[in-house]
Scaffold this motif. Structure first.
Motif, short mmCIF file in Angstrom:
data_model
loop_
_atom_site.label_atom_id
_atom_site.label_comp_id
_atom_site.label_asym_id
_atom_site.label_seq_id
_atom_site.Cartn_x
_atom_site.Cartn_y
_atom_site.Cartn_z
N THR A 224 0.88 -1.25 0.21
CA THR A 224 0.07 0.11 0.12
C THR A 224 0.90 1.26 0.01
O THR A 224 2.06 1.17 0.31
N ALA A 225 0.48 2.30 -0.12
CA ALA A 225 1.21 3.56 -0.28
C ALA A 225 1.91 3.78 0.90
O ALA A 225 3.07 4.43 0.94
N ASP A 226 1.25 3.56 2.00
CA ASP A 226 2.10 3.79 3.41
C ASP A 226 3.05 2.82 3.46
O ASP A 226 3.68 2.91 4.55
N GLY A 227 2.83 1.61 2.92
CA GLY A 227 3.90 0.41 3.10
C GLY A 227 3.41 -0.45 4.44
O GLY A 227 4.28 -1.26 4.62
N THR A 228 2.56 -0.16 5.02
CA THR A 228 1.97 -0.92 6.38
C THR A 228 1.05 -2.15 5.83
O THR A 228 1.10 -3.05 6.87
N ALA A 229 0.77 -2.29 4.74
CA ALA A 229 -0.01 -3.48 4.25
C ALA A 229 0.51 -3.80 2.96
O ALA A 229 0.96 -3.08 2.14
N VAL A 230 -0.10 -5.15 2.54
CA VAL A 230 0.23 -5.67 1.30
C VAL A 230 -1.23 -5.70 0.63
O VAL A 230 -2.10 -6.10 1.05
N MET A 231 -1.40 -5.27 -0.60
CA MET A 231 -2.78 -5.29 -1.18
C MET A 231 -2.63 -6.23 -2.68
O MET A 231 -1.67 -5.99 -3.20
N VAL A 232 -3.53 -6.82 -2.78
CA VAL A 232 -3.87 -7.66 -3.88
C VAL A 232 -4.87 -7.07 -4.94
O VAL A 232 -6.29 -6.88 -4.44
N GLY B 9 -14.44 -12.97 -2.01
CA GLY B 9 -15.05 -13.08 -0.72
C GLY B 9 -13.93 -12.77 0.28
O GLY B 9 -14.28 -12.88 1.67
N GLY B 10 -12.79 -12.06 0.13
CA GLY B 10 -11.84 -11.76 1.10
C GLY B 10 -11.77 -10.26 1.06
O GLY B 10 -12.43 -9.43 0.46
N HIS B 11 -10.60 -9.92 2.02
CA HIS B 11 -10.49 -8.23 2.12
C HIS B 11 -8.97 -8.04 1.30
O HIS B 11 -8.23 -9.14 1.26
N PRO B 12 -9.17 -6.91 0.68
CA PRO B 12 -7.96 -6.62 -0.26
C PRO B 12 -6.70 -6.34 0.36
O PRO B 12 -5.51 -6.33 -0.20
N LYS B 13 -6.80 -6.32 1.80
CA LYS B 13 -5.24 -5.87 2.39
C LYS B 13 -4.78 -6.80 3.41
O LYS B 13 -5.78 -7.46 4.16
N LEU B 14 -3.65 -7.11 3.51
CA LEU B 14 -2.92 -8.17 4.43
C LEU B 14 -2.08 -7.06 5.36
O LEU B 14 -0.94 -6.49 4.73
N THR B 15 -2.54 -6.90 6.46
CA THR B 15 -1.92 -5.91 7.31
C THR B 15 -0.69 -6.51 7.93
O THR B 15 -1.09 -7.60 8.50
N VAL B 16 0.35 -6.10 7.94
CA VAL B 16 1.65 -6.58 9.07
C VAL B 16 1.85 -5.77 10.16
O VAL B 16 2.28 -4.54 9.99
N ARG B 17 1.33 -6.33 11.12
CA ARG B 17 1.53 -5.79 12.54
C ARG B 17 2.89 -6.16 13.10
O ARG B 17 3.33 -7.41 13.19
N GLY B 18 3.50 -5.21 13.41
CA GLY B 18 4.92 -5.18 14.15
C GLY B 18 5.86 -5.44 13.10
O GLY B 18 7.16 -5.71 13.36
N GLY B 19 5.74 -5.39 11.82
CA GLY B 19 6.70 -5.48 10.87
C GLY B 19 7.14 -4.50 10.34
O GLY B 19 6.92 -3.27 11.02
N THR B 20 7.98 -4.34 9.13
CA THR B 20 8.65 -3.20 8.60
C THR B 20 8.29 -2.90 7.30
O THR B 20 7.46 -3.83 6.70
#
Length: 123
Positions: A24-32, A49-60
Motif C-alpha cells: 500500500t502507499a504507506d507501506g504498512t500493508a500488502v494489497m492484492v 470473498g476476502g479483504h484486499p489488504k493483508l496488514t503486517v502488524r509489528g513488521g517493517t
C-alpha cells in the motif's frame, strides 16, 4: 528442497489470491489488486470473498516489500525449480551413458592390448 515442500508451496500458491501483489502507499500493508478496463485498481480479493489488504502488524516496510515481491515471484521460482530438476535428471542420464561407453571402450582397449601382446609373443 524436498519434493513434499515444493508440492506444498505449489498448493499454497494455487490456492492464494493471484497477483500482482503490491505494498500500500504507506507501506504498512500488502494489497492484492488488479486494474479494470478504465485503469481503476480493484481488489482481487473482493471477487473471492476476502479483504484486499493483508496488514503486517509489528513488521517493517521492508517486510511488506518482501511479502509482495515473494508472492509475485513464487510461480516463476517454482517453475524454475521444476526446469532445473529436469535438467539435472537429463545430465545424470547423459553422465551414466558416457560412463557406460567409457567402460566399454576401456574393455575393448584392454582386449586389443592383450591381443597385441599375444601376437608379439608368437613372433
Amino acid at each position: 528442497m524436498h519434493a513434499e515442500q515444493l508440492a506444498k508451496l505449489r498448493r499454497l500458491e494455487a490456492a492464494a489470491t493471484p497477483g500482482p501483489w503490491a505494498r500500500t502507499a504507506d507501506g504498512t500493508a500488502v494489497m492484492v489488486a488488479w486494474r479494470d478496463d478504465k485503469g481503476t485498481m480493484l481488489p482481487e480479493c473482493w471477487k473471492r470473498g476476502g479483504h484486499p489488504k493483508l496488514t503486517v502488524r509489528g513488521g517493517t516496510l521492508e517486510d511488506t516489500a518482501l511479502i509482495a515481491a515473494a508472492r509475485n515471484a513464487l510461480p516463476a521460482l517454482l517453475d524454475l525449480v521444476d526446469a532445473l530438476e529436469v535438467a539435472v535428471h537429463e545430465q545424470e542420464a547423459d553422465l551414466a551413458m558416457e560412463s557406460a561407453m567409457r567402460m566399454m571402450a576401456e574393455t575393448k582397449v584392454e582386449t586389443l592390448l592383450d591381443r597385441v601382446e599375444e601376437l608379439e609373443g608368437e613372433s
